[in-house]
Design a protein around this motif. Structure first.
Motif: not given
Length: 86
Positions: A10, A63-65, A68-69, A71-72
């Protein structure tokens, strides 16, 4: 994540790792922005300790959602350049 045995990687795990870097680069950056890096590190560690734990000893954290969000979004902001909104 290994020390905390969390089930998912996370944002709290990333923050804890970055703020614990031996060179202190992340903490130095926060201090430059007027943030108490020690308090931020303690808060990240506390949040990480409260995350769900991995149930199997051989389980690998992914990696959790949320991570990932985050980082994006950070990548999009970095690509936009200084002063440009995303």
């Amino acid at each position: 994540t290994r020390d905390y045995q969390v089930a998912l990687f996370e944002p709290e795990a990333l923050a804890t790792a970055l703020l614990g870097l031996p060179d202190g680069s992340a903490a130095r950056l926060l201090r430059t922005m007027g943030v108490d890096a020690t308090a931020a590190h303690r808060a990240a560690e506390g949040a990480l300790a409260r995350l769900p734990k991995a149930e199997l000893s051989g389980e690998v954290a992914v990696a959790s959602t949320h991570l990932r969000s985050a980082l994006a979004e950070a990548e999009a902001e970095a690509s936009a350049g200084p002063g440009e909104a995303v």
